[in-house]
Design an enzyme around this catalytic site. Sequence first.
Site, PDB file in Angstrom:
ATOM      1  N   ARG A 280      22.488 -15.776 -28.271  1.00  0.00           N
ATOM      2  CA  ARG A 280      23.973 -15.991 -28.115  1.00  0.00           C
ATOM      3  C   ARG A 280      24.502 -15.690 -29.580  1.00  0.00           C
ATOM      4  O   ARG A 280      25.573 -15.566 -30.110  1.00  0.00           O
ATOM      5  CB  ARG A 280      24.444 -17.286 -27.928  1.00  0.00           C
TER       6      ARG A 280
ATOM      7  N   ARG B 199      35.080 -22.382 -26.330  1.00  0.00           N
ATOM      8  CA  ARG B 199      33.397 -21.797 -25.852  1.00  0.00           C
ATOM      9  C   ARG B 199      33.905 -20.160 -25.675  1.00  0.00           C
ATOM     10  O   ARG B 199      33.158 -19.482 -26.315  1.00  0.00           O
ATOM     11  CB  ARG B 199      33.080 -22.181 -24.437  1.00  0.00           C
TER      12      ARG B 199
ATOM     13  N   ARG C 277      31.393 -29.827 -14.837  1.00  0.00           N
ATOM     14  CA  ARG C 277      30.584 -30.390 -16.206  1.00  0.00           C
ATOM     15  C   ARG C 277      31.535 -30.812 -17.142  1.00  0.00           C
ATOM     16  O   ARG C 277      32.577 -30.682 -17.367  1.00  0.00           O
ATOM     17  CB  ARG C 277      30.247 -29.020 -16.673  1.00  0.00           C
TER      18      ARG C 277
ATOM     19  N   ARG D  40      35.001 -24.376 -11.348  1.00  0.00           N
ATOM     20  CA  ARG D  40      33.539 -24.538 -11.271  1.00  0.00           C
ATOM     21  C   ARG D  40      33.011 -26.133 -10.872  1.00  0.00           C
ATOM     22  O   ARG D  40      33.263 -26.978 -11.514  1.00  0.00           O
ATOM     23  CB  ARG D  40      33.107 -24.086 -12.489  1.00  0.00           C
TER      24      ARG D  40
ATOM     25  N   LYS E 105      27.215 -15.382 -14.952  1.00  0.00           N
ATOM     26  CA  LYS E 105      25.701 -15.179 -15.373  1.00  0.00           C
ATOM     27  C   LYS E 105      24.927 -16.493 -14.397  1.00  0.00           C
ATOM     28  O   LYS E 105      23.898 -15.786 -13.902  1.00  0.00           O
ATOM     29  CB  LYS E 105      25.473 -15.679 -16.890  1.00  0.00           C
TER      30      LYS E 105
END
Length: 222
Positions: A90, A173, A162, A129, A15
């Site tokens: 969400r 998550r 992160r 990531r 996203k």
Amino acid sequence: MPLDLILMGPPGAGKGTQAKILSRRLGIPHVASGDLFRDHLHRQTPLGQLARQYMDRGELVPDDVTIGMIRERLEQPDCRDGVILDGFPRTPAQARALDEMLSEMGRSLVAALYIRVREELLLRRLAGRWTCRTCGAVYHIEFNPPRIPGQCDLDGGALYQREDDTEEVQRRRIQVYQEQTAPLVSFYRDRGLLVEIDGEQPIPEVTAALLQAIEIRRTTDP
Ligand code: ADP
Ligand code: ADP
């Protein structure tokens, strides 16, 4: 009519990656609830301190706080011609609040773009990531590496991983997504707004599919 879009999909679907590209191509801002929370966290605001407790565990920040933060952002003048929402809504309550906010402004969603990626690929994406500290551009150690290791292609900023990208939090998550966010797929399908995109293709192919879907929705929008 403003071009109001939402990007949906599980954590790691792409996203943020796509929202940044679309924002440049379409000339409308990328509004990411996760980025707004991380900015509050960085500035150590009370909202940031509250959000941290949830983010660290991979849980959702309470709806009222999240909705208030997005409302404030949508009222900024740069959102006049439309927005690309990423990571919001969400929950069903957030989706209903978004409908209300937009209708108060005389606007409505043009499309809910759902980037579909199988669960088994998500952890690999999240584990690799790396994000630019200064501009938030997203890379992947294997699938989308920067030209110079550890440095952002766009502004030379340092890349970091992160804090909530540990495997345990990632798993949580994804689970929270399945429980609380996945129901929104049928919410938007029922409203005729859902467009499904195969998110397992390479990044440029996903972008092309998204742009094509947006163009169709835009020209058929009443
Ligand atoms: P999200 O915002 O949905 O959590 P990101 O845009 O942060 O997802 O992407 C998660 C990771 O997957 C990043 O490391 C990114 O570089 C990588 N990625 C994004 N899109 C693709 C793709 N189409 N193919 C392979 N890797 C991708
Ligand atoms: P990802 O890119 O992995 O999907 P995000 O950056 O969108 O993650 O979100 C990081 C964290 O911020 C979430 O785990 C959650 O704690 C919080 N968050 C982001 N958006 C929302 C939202 N719309 N509602 C509640 N919490 C949110």
